[in-house]
Design an enzyme around this catalytic site. Structure first.
Site: not given
Length: 436
Positions: A332-333
């Site tokens: 995601e990040h």
């Protein structure tokens, strides 16, 4: 405290890295199976089921489910001037980025009298989910609402769970942010039941069904979005948070430790992963995490996440391999802390959002960067994108030919149609030109 995986001397594959550093033990497919009865109950019983779930699982009574306007006004008056200014700054930054990235309609002349245009049409209605279990997220109101407004969505509705400490009502900071943005259709409901309510509607509230649902949440919210996709459109399966950091020997291990901890405080199932080609950095980060994690405010949650199977410090032979593995992991990040971040960026294909260097931490993106923090998790970034103005728009092609332009290609259309065994297609063309 965090486990260290020494993979030097090995060349792990995509399968290897996901086996060695798996996501949390409850995957989304299992979560779907668990919540299907709840989704069916909401469809059958409406608000009665919502109230039952809230009372039994959360210990609150969410009535009235529709938040009244005076509650919004009061919430805005209660927040501090400093918080209001911070929220307004975040709104302005996300709005500026959304406006600059909004696509424009085009028309293409394919011949005299032959035009094909593409226009971007907003979705008619969107349900925006704002979580509120282990933390409260006025920032998620900003991230959901602003790009939808820029896209021109005519109807926006927000669902956010009630809080025990506020008498079963949504958190005032969430309501205040909605008020600042001019959204007044807000429902006191949360979890997968709220996603079902958006999909099927609640006639007695009343809540009309929406066409699309966006927003982050835990694995059960993500599972509800997966299960109901088709009844509603969704942005992505934005589930339990993930951070993966790629770092070389030039990085600051203490800052990396802070960033791993910052995402671990979201949820016990949060994934915090470091991949580095430097054993010295790996060990230094481990020491810093051991020092800092026990003294942060949400230490119990952080320690649980960092000790889970989904979190690890991984050492590999080269930065190139670290970047390859990061892209295959599809987090995601993704943070990149290397001597040449732009060059490292070129190696990355898959990530929800990418943060370059020590001055661009994920925490900045969570609130104030101008980017969006609603991002695909669980490898969904391999084919999906984070929330943006594009999420709320549909590309529609508009075909406009005059008779002469149609005549120019009529025989070729007829040939195609007969070749495919669909002669009526060609006949529909020729009838317009009196050639049948």
């Amino acid at each position: 405290m965090m486990r260290l995986l020494d993979l030097r001397g090995k060349t792990p594959t995509e399968i290897d890295i996901n086996l060695l550093v798996p996501r949390a033990s409850l995957d989304i497919s299992k979560a779907v199976d668990q919540i299907l009865p709840l989704l069916a109950a909401v469809k059958a019983n409406g608000s009665t089921e919502l109230i039952r779930v809230s009372q039994e699982r959360d210990g609150i009574d969410p009535r009235p489910i529709r938040v009244e306007k005076n509650e919004l006004h009061q919430a805005l008056q209660q927040i501090s001037p400093d918080l209001r200014k911070a929220i307004e700054t975040a709104i302005a930054r996300v709005r500026k980025f959304s406006e600059e990235t909004k696509p424009h309609s085009i028309s293409v002349q394919l011949g005299k009298g032959a035009t094909v245009s593409q226009r971007w049409q907003p979705v008619d209605s969107v349900g925006l989910y704002v979580p509120g279990g282990k933390a409260v997220y006025p920032s998620s109101v900003v991230m959901n609402v602003v790009p939808a407004q820029v896209a021109g969505v005519p109807r926006l509705a927000i669902a956010t769970p009630g809080q025990k400490e506020f008498g079963g009502r949504p958190h005032p900071s969430v309501l205040a942010t909605a008020e600042l943005l001019g959204v007044d259709e807000i429902y006191c409901m949360g979890g997968p039941a709220a996603i079902a309510a958006f999909a099927y509607g609640l006639p007695d509230v009343p809540l009309e069904p929406v066409r699309m649902v966006t927003g982050p949440g835990n694995i059960f919210v993500a599972a509800a979005k997966r299960a109901l996709r088709g009844t509603i459109g969704i942005d992505s399966e934005a589930g339990t948070t993930e951070i993966l950091i790629v770092a070389d020997s030039s990085s600051d291990p203490r800052l990396i430790a802070y960033d791993l901890i910052s995402q671990a405080e979201h949820d016990e199932a949060a994934a915090s992963v470091l991949i580095t080609d430097s054993l010295e950095i790996a060990e230094a980060v481990g020491r810093a995490v051991t020092e800092l994690a026990p003294i942060t405010a949400n230490s119990a949650r952080v320690l649980s996440a960092l000790n889970g199977q989904q979190s690890a410090i991984v050492v590999v032979d080269s930065l190139e391999l670290a970047l390859d593995l990061a892209s295959e992991y599809s987090t995601e990040h993704l943070e990149i802390h290397t001597a040449d971040d732009q060059k490292s960026l070129e190696k990355i294909s898959n990530a929800g959002a990418i943060f370059l260097g020590k001055s661009s931490p994920v925490s900045l993106g969570d609130y104030m960067a101008g980017s969006n923090h609603v991002l695909p998790t669980g490898q969904q970034a391999k084919f999906g994108s984070g929330l943006s103005v594009f999420s709320f728009l549909r590309a529609q092609q508009v075909i406009d030919y005059n008779e002469a332009a149609l005549a120019e290609v009529a025989n070729q259309v007829d040939l195609f149609a007969r070749t495919e065994g669909l002669p009526a297609h060609g006949e529909a063309i020729l009838a317009r030109l009196n050639r049948s």
